[in-house]
Structure formats: C-alpha cells, structure tokens
Design a protein around this motif. Sequence first.
Motif, PDB file in Angstrom:
ATOM      1  N   ALA A 158      46.137  23.332  20.190  1.00  0.00           N
ATOM      2  CA  ALA A 158      47.806  23.079  21.024  1.00  0.00           C
ATOM      3  C   ALA A 158      47.792  21.882  21.841  1.00  0.00           C
ATOM      4  N   GLY A 159      48.312  21.400  22.298  1.00  0.00           N
ATOM      5  CA  GLY A 159      48.850  20.687  23.294  1.00  0.00           C
ATOM      6  C   GLY A 159      48.808  19.880  24.204  1.00  0.00           C
ATOM      7  N   GLN A 200      58.870  16.804  19.960  1.00  0.00           N
ATOM      8  CA  GLN A 200      57.727  16.160  20.541  1.00  0.00           C
ATOM      9  C   GLN A 200      56.957  17.263  21.178  1.00  0.00           C
ATOM     10  N   GLU A 201      55.520  16.991  20.186  1.00  0.00           N
ATOM     11  CA  GLU A 201      54.520  18.214  20.932  1.00  0.00           C
ATOM     12  C   GLU A 201      55.074  18.178  22.701  1.00  0.00           C
ATOM     13  N   ARG A 202      55.099  16.973  23.015  1.00  0.00           N
ATOM     14  CA  ARG A 202      55.020  16.691  24.917  1.00  0.00           C
ATOM     15  C   ARG A 202      56.229  17.788  25.460  1.00  0.00           C
ATOM     16  N   PHE A 250      50.428  28.399  19.423  1.00  0.00           N
ATOM     17  CA  PHE A 250      50.535  27.161  18.057  1.00  0.00           C
ATOM     18  C   PHE A 250      49.198  27.014  17.807  1.00  0.00           C
ATOM     19  N   LYS A 297      46.870  22.770  16.324  1.00  0.00           N
ATOM     20  CA  LYS A 297      47.448  21.570  16.174  1.00  0.00           C
ATOM     21  C   LYS A 297      45.958  21.252  15.293  1.00  0.00           C
ATOM     22  N   TYR A 321      48.867  17.937  28.071  1.00  0.00           N
ATOM     23  CA  TYR A 321      50.463  17.537  28.250  1.00  0.00           C
ATOM     24  C   TYR A 321      50.705  18.579  29.927  1.00  0.00           C
ATOM     25  N   LEU A 340      51.835  20.419  13.957  1.00  0.00           N
ATOM     26  CA  LEU A 340      51.633  21.376  15.239  1.00  0.00           C
ATOM     27  C   LEU A 340      52.599  22.596  14.366  1.00  0.00           C
TER      28      LEU A 340
END
Length: 362
Positions: A267-268, A148-150, A178, A180, A309, A186
């Motif tokens: 991303a993130g 998962q991105e988290r 990264f 997204k 995150y 991602l």
Amino acid sequence: MLIAKNQFGELIEADQAIAGQLFSCPGCQRPLCLKKGQIKMPHFAHRPGMVCDYFSENESQLHLVAKKCLNRILTQVGYQTQLEKVFPEIKQRADLWIQDADGRQLAIEFQQSPISVDKLRQRTAGYHRIGLQVIWILGPNYFRQHLQERTIFKFADANDMIFTWAPSSNQLTVCSCFQKNDLSVLKMQQHQYSPESFLDIFLRGSHHSSQQVQAIRSKSYLRRDLKHMQQQLALKRFSPDMVRLVYEQKHTSPINAPWLVHGGNQAGLKVSNQHWRLAMLLALEAGSETGRLSRNAFIKEFSSESYFYERSWENHLSQQAVVNFLRELSLAGYICLKSAYILVRSLPPWPDNYQQKLALLR
C-alpha cells in the motif's frame, strides 16, 4: 480560538470569560474580542484585519467542540492538559497538549479542513524540532467521504497509522496494517479506543501495527494480475518510461516479465505494484552488469516519492518495503543481500511469450 490571556496575564477559556474585560492572544499578544452567541460556542477572535502566525480565525464549530471535548475527557482521567498551547520557539500552537504521569508529552492536532502536504510537513517538523511527538486526528469531514489513498498516507504517522475521531460516540479509531493489490481497494485494520485508553496506548507504544506485506502467490490471482497488466498496456495506461526500460534491457514486452513482478500487496504506492516491482527487477538486471549495487542507493531510489505518496514525515516503512522485496529475492537465491551492497547472482529468466509464461504456473 478557545484560550486567551486576561488582563492579569492568566490563561482563560472563552466560556469562563466575562464580557467587557480585556483579552489578548497568547501567541501574537494582540487584543482579542470575546464572542458569546446563541449558535456558536463561546470563543475569542482577533479584530478584523489582524494577522496572527499562531491562530486561525476560520475554525469550524466542530473543530472547537472536538478539541474542548478531548481536553475535558483527558483531564478527567488524569492527564495534564492545555488547550491551544503556544510554542513560541517554533511559532506554532497545538490544538491540545497533554502530558502523562511519566512526563511523556504529546501534541494533538484535530484536522477537519483541507491542508497541503507542505504545510503538514512544516508543522510536524516544527514539533519534532522541540522533541515533541504529534498525532493528527481526522474529523468527520474526512472520514464521512471515501478517503483517497493519497490523503490517507499524507496523514499516516511513522508507523503507518492514521487516527480518526467521531464526536458523537467519543470513539477514537486507529487505522493500520494497510494492504493494496492492483485488483482491489485499499484494505486496513481498524481498532476503536476510548480517548483515555487510546492516548495511554499511544504514549506507551502498546499498539503494534507493523505487518510485513507478503506477495499473493495463488495461481488464479497471478493469472488475473497478468490480465490486468495486458489491459493496462492495451489502454496505454502502463508507464511509457517503464516500457522503454523493458526494451532497453532487450526484453520484448512487460507482459513477459517473470512472475515475481505480480501479486504485490504494498500500500501507499503512486504506481501499481506491477510497475514498482518491475522497476526494481530491471534495476537489478542493469546493475548485474557491474557486479553489485549499493544497497542504500537502491533503497533510497525505490522508496522515494517517485513511487510512494508524499508523507508528513520520513517514510521508514517504504524503505522497509524495498528491503522486504530484496529479501524475497535473496530467499529465492536470485541475489546476495549484504549490509552495504547487493550482489546479483542469477535473476529469473523472462519467458519468450505469453503462453510460455502461463505454462510456468502449471
């Protein structure tokens, strides 16, 4: 655990220890039992009921093998190493400590089991307090599944890199750069290194992964991104708080926001790129009424964990992401970006309706 003190106070590895001798924990100093069986590799364990602040009793066989294998490889290529090195001043021990010929030191944590972000932060901060860099290397239990991105950004370092290791091939992989957007999964770059070259690259800072994220500006993508926003609103998946802010700024709908809120590729984020960019635009609109906004306060708000995150350490790249958005507006002439404040000149107007917005792409 693989390391213990023998009866002479010397550190000894479990596979070299002789049954029947006395062993103690390098951390808590309590007695240890030597375990040598047919299935699990030789290791030490505390006696039942004993609690140690330094060593865990539930390390998997893969975890034990991984740190022993890394230690062997790095020792062979000339690094000074120590398995399960104890740092009494912070009450922690590293899976592996290494030092190169120039005196650069690094702690390595091989992570195979789940760990909370609070625990991750606590241990990372502990190493930083004694001036020691640390990298967290993820084992197969993590990268065999779809991360998962988290989870990815929980383990990412200050340069937005994560590290994985495949024991079967002795390959360390650096994942970086990264990206997204709201219409895809991602994306990242992956580079593989042997352990000896990887650590040399990390300690000397030769691996560069910084990459400024650019918004996607193709007309076909922007149209799809707008359609995605429509769907999110219709399904009531778009933030009600964001819709409320749009109305408070006397706009009719988020759908009519200027095109610059679309095409984000950051991303993130916990939220969509649309949400994040729109939130910043609305904040600039509200601030334009007072003339100028504090640059630091703006960056702090929109790089916070309300939008990004949680990380194991301070996320400087999320701050840079906000700066990149502000520079995008500055280059377009919408704002004047100074070292201490943001002066709003004239933000792009909101189209009156959906069809008018689409016409702006023609």
